[in-house]
Design a protein around this motif. Structure first.
Motif: not given
Length: 707
Positions: A537, A540, A544, A562-563, A565-566, A569-570
């Motif tokens: 994270n 990422s 960014t 961004d992807e 980082r998502k 998080d997931q």
């Protein structure tokens, strides 16, 4: 036929009433029907009439129904094809206008001028940009005469729209304007406006969409392109699916978007369509319109919008030619009814009338007139029935004459038989009195012998009861001993299984402990994965920031970062969920260990209780063996006593048998004497009765007249 049989039937003798039944009453001239529906002729008439008329109606009406369904099916198929072709043309036309609006939205010059109008504070620059926008709009629609006007309406309230024709004032306050803004660039087609969106006086329909800036992706204007209604009318003027048909366009809410009668626009359609479904593009069905008339409705969905092209044609117009079949059916049914009436009357004449006459003759015979004869000489079944009736009446006449002679002979014989029976009865009574005195002495001897036999029988029954009770006790003791042995074997098996359960419980405790250690290892791995997710994270976010510094060249990398980082998080959320599940499993493992630890001492106590119960069963088995041996000795003693009682009983039985035999012989002689007396008295009664019956038979036969 004899001369006597050919005579006409005379009326009934005076003083006798004419006999009536449920539906006939005989008269001097023939028969009078009281209930015609119960007549055989009327039933045959109704069956023939109903069968012919029903066959004609079924064939005719089924032909009409089949023709009607075939016509509807063919019209439905043709209409689906016609509506499908018109829908394709309109889809192509709508798509052309959508493509034209897309060109306007992607025009860089037009985009730049709209940006100046919306952002600049220089009024002259706005004026110049507005003029250039108007010229650009004129250039787009210069070669397309179907477009009535194009308006670019700014989003702010109170702002004037930019137009090359009729201006749309106060558009920002309308519902359709707010819906276009919500669609965020997607096309919204507006229904036909009788006077246009800007009240230009001519009917139009319009395409609207939000115009976004291609650089900032910000929407500042709404495009409203009005198209002359004749452009839509010209596409539908050649579409005709039948006489009296109506062609309309409805939206997803079943409201009219286009109709030749502009007053119907915005109102519910004349036919209620099923709920809008993109997957079901077309369908045809029969329904009722607002006036209650049955119509055949056919619709097709448009590809570019949630509108449907609807065609409705009255069913009566489709099947009016098939109505000739229905009229012809009723005409033929009338002719068939007349034919059935004629056939029915012929059947009544040939069948019912001869049967009624024959039935009247039978009524005469029922009253005792055996001289009646039928004069119907047909060759069919009714004629054969008439001949059989004449033969039957002749046979009955002969039988009555013979019976009268026999009755007289029986009457004479009955008197002689009565005198002989009375003499025999007197002699039988005297013999019966002497025999009864002998029977009384033999009976007294038999009574005394029976008393001694009864006492011996009672003693035997008591001995049998003792033997039976002794045998039951022996059987019960044997069953108890066998049950004790079976219980001992079951207790041994239970001890073995309880020991196995103890070992399995101990093994389960060890396995659960090892599972607990494995759960701690999983927990450590989840901590490592959680740290990796946090590092990802952070990386990422750094990526960014670097992509943002790179500007336009780093937009693609910014999306990738961004992807990532998502995904991080997931992954962190998934790891947290797995950690919670692992903690739950570890807590339940601890509880399982605790339960097994508590259960182990209980298993130890259970094994001790089972062993004590086994020892009790062994003691019971030993004591029952001794009881069975003592019971066998008592049974042998009772058997010897029973043999002595049997010998005594046989002796008393012999004495009683001799006494009973003597008494039975005397009673049999007395019984025979009494029976002879009864027979003699019965012969007297039968003689009297035979005499009475003979007189009654003679009186009955006197009612029949044979001439």
């Amino acid at each position: 036929m004899k001369t006597r049989d050919k005579k006409k039937i005379k009326s009934k003798p005076e003083g006798k009433k004419v006999k009536e039944n449920s539906f006939y009453s005989t008269t001097r001239n023939g028969v009078n029907l009281r209930s015609p529906l119960k007549s055989v002729g009327m039933k045959l008439f109704l069956i023939i009439f109903s069968a012919i008329l029903l066959c004609v109606l079924v064939v005719g009406l089924s032909s009409y129904s089949t023709s009607k369904s075939i016509i509807q099916k063919k019209v439905s198929e043709f209409s689906k094809i016609a509506l499908g072709q018109s829908t394709g043309k309109l889809d192509l036309m709508f798509q052309n206008y959508e493509d034209l609006s897309m060109q306007m939205m992607l025009d860089k010059t037009l985009q730049a001028e709209m940006l100046v109008v919306s952002k600049s504070t220089d009024e002259y620059a706005k004026f110049e940009s507005t003029r250039k926008i108007t010229e650009s709009l004129m250039m787009y629609i210069m070669g397309n005469q179907s477009v009535s006007s194009v308006n670019l309406i700014p989003l702010g309230e109170g702002k004037k729209p930019i137009t090359n024709g009729t201006s749309i004032d106060n558009a920002q306050e309308t519902d359709w304007f707010k819906e276009v803004v919500k669609l965020d660039g997607r096309v919204l087609w507006l229904p036909v406006q009788p006077k246009g969106l800007g009240n230009s006086g001519s009917a139009t329909f319009a395409l609207t969409r939000l115009i976004k800036n291609t650089t900032t992706n910000e929407g500042n204007f709404v495009l409203a392109m009005e198209v002359h209604l004749k452009q839509l009318t010209s596409q539908l003027e050649d579409l005709n699916i039948g006489e009296g048909s109506e062609i309309t366009i409805v939206d997803a809410e079943n409201n009219v978007v286009y109709d030749a009668n502009l007053e119907q626009i915005g109102k519910p359609a004349t036919v209620t369509l099923p709920k809008f479904d993109k997957r079901k593009t077309k369908d045809a069905f029969e329904a009722s319109d607002r006036a209650g008339e049955q119509v055949l409705a056919i619709y097709n969905n448009f590809d570019s919008m949630d509108w449907r092209l609807l065609g409705a044609v009255p069913v009566n117009e489709l099947v009016k030619d098939a109505g000739q079949i229905q009229k012809m059916t009723w005409m033929i049914a009338g002719l068939a009814a007349l034919l059935a009436i004629g056939i029915g009357l012929f059947v009544i004449r040939m069948v019912a009338i001869p049967l009624v006459k024959l039935r009247n003759l039978m009524n005469e015979g029922e009253q005792g007139n055996l001289a009646v004869r039928s004069d119907f000489n047909g060759k069919d079944e009714i004629g054969q029935l008439s001949q059989s009736f004449n033969q039957m009446m002749a046979q009955i006449t002969t039988l009555v004459n013979q019976t009268s002679q026999s009755a007289q002979d029986v009457l004479n014989t009955a008197g002689d038989l009565a005198d002989a029976s009375k003499k025999t009865a007197i002699s039988a009574k005297e013999i019966a009195v002497a025999t009864e005195e002998i029977a009384n002495g033999a009976t007294s001897l038999a009574v005394e012998a029976e008393k001694g036999s009864d006492l011996t029988s009672d003693m035997g029954q008591q001995m049998n009861q003792v033997m039976s009770a002794n045998g039951q006790m022996g059987s019960a003791a044997t069953e108890v001993e066998r049950a004790s042995q079976q219980g001992t074997s079951y207790m041994n098996i239970l001890i073995e299984k309880t020991g196995l359960t103890e070992e399995m419980t101990r093994s389960m405790v060890e396995k659960v402990d090892r599972l607990k250690e494995s759960t701690r290892s999983i927990r450590k791995i989840l901590d490592v994965l959680n740290n990796i997710s946090k590092q990802t994270n952070i990386l990422s976010l750094n990526a960014t920031i670097e992509a943002a510094r790179a500007g336009t060249a780093g937009k693609g990398f910014m999306v990738v970062a961004d992807e990532i980082r998502k995904l991080a998080d997931q992954s962190r959320q998934s790891i947290d969920i797995v950690g919670q599940i692992t903690e739950t499993i570890q807590r339940e493992i601890d509880e399982t260990v605790q339960v097994l630890s508590n259960a182990y001492p209980i298993f130890q106590e259970q094994i001790g209780s089972v062993k004590e119960a086994n020892q009790i069963f062994l003691t019971v088995q030993s004591q029952m063996g001794e009881f069975v041996q003592r019971l066998q000795l008592a049974t042998e003693s009772v058997t010897v006593l029973e043999h002595s009682q049997v010998v005594l009983s046989e002796a008393m039985g012999n004495v009683s048998a001799v006494a009973e035999e003597s008494s039975a012989t005397s009673e049999e002689v007395a019984s025979l004497s009494n029976e002879q007396t009864n027979i003699s008295e019965g012969l007297v009664r039968l003689s009297d009765k035979l005499e009475t019956v003979s007189k009654e038979l003679k009186e009955s036969l006197s009612r029949f007249r044979t001439s």
